[in-house]
Scaffold this motif. Structure first.
Motif, PDB file in Angstrom:
ATOM      1  N   SER A 126      58.388 -11.562 122.121  1.00 18.00           N
ATOM      2  CA  SER A 126      59.698 -12.074 122.537  1.00 18.00           C
ATOM      3  C   SER A 126      59.790 -13.573 122.339  1.00 18.00           C
ATOM      4  N   ALA A 160      65.381 -12.661 122.669  1.00 22.35           N
ATOM      5  CA  ALA A 160      65.035 -11.701 121.614  1.00 22.35           C
ATOM      6  C   ALA A 160      63.696 -11.086 121.969  1.00 22.35           C
ATOM      7  N   VAL A 209      64.791 -19.435 119.683  1.00 23.13           N
ATOM      8  CA  VAL A 209      64.479 -18.263 118.857  1.00 23.13           C
ATOM      9  C   VAL A 209      64.419 -18.692 117.395  1.00 23.13           C
ATOM     10  N   TYR A 213      75.193  -8.495 122.157  1.00 25.34           N
ATOM     11  CA  TYR A 213      73.832  -7.988 122.095  1.00 25.34           C
ATOM     12  C   TYR A 213      73.688  -7.037 120.921  1.00 25.34           C
ATOM     13  N   MET A 219      71.309 -10.630 114.128  1.00 24.08           N
ATOM     14  CA  MET A 219      70.015 -10.670 114.806  1.00 24.08           C
ATOM     15  C   MET A 219      69.417  -9.276 114.917  1.00 24.08           C
ATOM     16  N   VAL A 266      68.330  -8.122 121.184  1.00 27.14           N
ATOM     17  CA  VAL A 266      68.701  -9.531 121.286  1.00 27.14           C
ATOM     18  C   VAL A 266      69.915  -9.616 122.187  1.00 27.14           C
ATOM     19  N   THR A 291      69.658 -17.298 124.895  1.00 25.14           N
ATOM     20  CA  THR A 291      69.365 -16.133 124.057  1.00 25.14           C
ATOM     21  C   THR A 291      68.025 -15.540 124.463  1.00 25.14           C
TER      22      THR A 291
END
Length: 475
Positions: free
Chosen positions: A303, A315, A79, A44, A255, A326, A313
């Protein structure tokens, strides 16, 4: 004035302390929850006021002892769509495209076809009319996977969209596959070269790649549900047609850099005004989806989730609060008992300062899962019972109600088989092949039931008509 400055400094320090405490809370939550989830590993990144904190726990492959790090690439699934939308916006700012151009202006295969008037904006915000099922129709298709983006978009150009353009919001991978082809035609570069040169490099995303061809050797290995647990899934090469909708792999740290760009109020690889446009309501028919991002007007958050076979995933970011997160895991959750979302959602909620409810104990999905898993052994049991009661079956031939009770189950079981392999998968947004990719245990139980149910009914008929019922001799 002096008091005001002191208060401002204290507020800034408090925000920093709060971010630090949140990071500790995230780590504590992961350490407690990871072993309870189906995910072997998690990475993360949290962004607060431009500062990136990244962390990782668990294994790259279950049982390997090889640790996940904040620089391990994970497949980020859908994403990726935000990257595709960002590339389109860059080309709009370069005046190569206009957001309300019809797609046929840039892809001649659409000219005169059923989707010729669909605009780039409608593709970006999923109001083109293409459906979820249409976007997933070629999952697992070897023939389609050999095509290039422009060639594949030409096939989509011949499909009648499920809805009239601009009237209905429905999420569809087809929209972003077409946009990928637009990027290639407008830029003169392949989709992967464009993303790597115009987004990854300027942002310093050195552990990120558009996966077309061989997958990075250090990428986290995905794991798919398998009867309550997970099994490693080597997904093989990446295909060009999947790249714009879900083909990027990126590390958590990279990310974090990506989200920091989105949270910046300054011009960068796109202007601040374009970022605001992309993260706001883009159309009355699409109130909760901007351009490549889902938007929550009530919370003020932006998001996107990502799901590929073997990985998930999340985000999310809040432009007003200057915070983002993330979360990436190398397993995808199942309908049954392979839960990953409590872990992913719990980390995301804590990082964003939002409430989180443990959803791992919900019995709705588990009941649906068990109701299908139990069917194959149940029909085997029915066959055993039919064999033991074959004399009774043969006696049914002597009357019309009896014959009906013999033949009706065959028609009913054929209908059940059609429902399980044709209709039910569309409820999940795809075909039986799609379910085999994401939920192999569930899908194989559907297929097994679709075979065993009619086989049981046919077996009853064979038992009824292949023998002779013994008659009592007259006294």
């Amino acid at each position: 004035m002096k008091t005001g400055w002191i208060l401002a400094v204290l507020a800034f320090l408090a925000s920093g302390l709060s971010a630090s405490a949140t990071s500790s809370e995230i780590d504590a939550f992961i350490e407690a929850e990871l072993s309870q989830s189906a995910a072997p590993g998690i990475a993360y990144a949290q962004v607060v006021n431009g500062e990136i904190t990244a962390g990782a726990f668990g294994e790259r492959v279950e049982g390997s002892g090889e640790s996940v790090t904040a620089d391990t690439p994970f497949p980020i699934g859908s994403v990726t769509k935000s990257f595709t939308a960002l590339a389109i916006m860059q080309l709009i700012e370069a005046e190569v495209l206009d957001i309300d151009d019809p797609v046929s202006q840039h892809l001649p295969a659409f000219a005169g076809g059923p989707a010729s008037d669909v605009t780039l904006r409608q593709l970006l915000n999923h109001t083109s009319g293409f459906s979820t099922v249409q976007g997933n129709s070629h999952h697992g298709s070897t023939d389609a996977s050999r095509l290039g983006l422009v060639e594949y978009a030409g096939q989509l150009a011949r499909i009648e969209p499920a809805h009239e353009a601009g009237t209905v919001w429905e999420y569809s991978n087809a929209n972003y596959q077409i946009l990928g082809a637009v990027i290639e035609r407008a830029s003169g570069e392949s989709y992967s070269d464009y993303i790597e040169g115009h987004i990854f490099e300027p942002l310093g995303m050195t552990d990120s790649v558009v996966v077309v061809g061989a997958r990075p050797a250090d990428m986290a290995i995905g794991h798919r549900p398998w009867f309550g647990g997970v099994r490693p899934f080597e997904s093989g090469a990446g295909y060009a047609i999947n790249a714009p909708a879900g083909g990027i792999a990126a590390s958590a740290r990279d990310m974090g850099r990506y989200l920091a760009m989105w949270l910046s109020n300054e011009d960068g690889i796109v202007s601040a005004s374009s970022k605001a446009m992309m993260t706001g309501t883009s159309d009355p028919a699409s109130p909760s989806y901007g351009l490549g991002w889902s938007i929550d007007g009530q919370r003020g958050t932006v998001s996107h989730t990502g799901l590929v076979p073997g990985a998930e995933t999340l985000a999310s970011f809040d432009p007003a609060k200057q915070i983002g997160v993330v979360v990436m895991v190398n397993a995808n959750g199942g309908l049954g008992f392979a839960n990953t979302w409590n872990l992913v959602g719990g980390v995301g909620a804590r990082a964003m300062g939002q409430p989180h409810e443990d959803d791992s104990a919900l019995w709705g999905p588990k009941t649906a899962y068990l109701s299908i898993v139990i069917l194959p052994p149940l029909f085997v049991l029915f066959a055993i019972v039919s064999w033991r009661g074959r004399s009774s079956l043969r006696a049914k031939r002597e009357s019309m109600p009896g014959k009906l009770s013999l033949w009706f189950p065959l028609a009913a079981m054929l209908g059940l088989a059609w429902f399980l392999v044709s209709l039910l998968p569309t409820i999940f947004g795809g075909s039986i092949a799609t379910l085999q990719l994401y939920q192999p245990d569930f899908a194989w139980c559907l297929i097994a039931t679709a075979i065993l149910a009619p086989a049981w009914a046919a077996f009853r008929l064979v038992l009824a008509y292949a023998g002779h019922e013994k008659r009592k001799s007259p006294a």
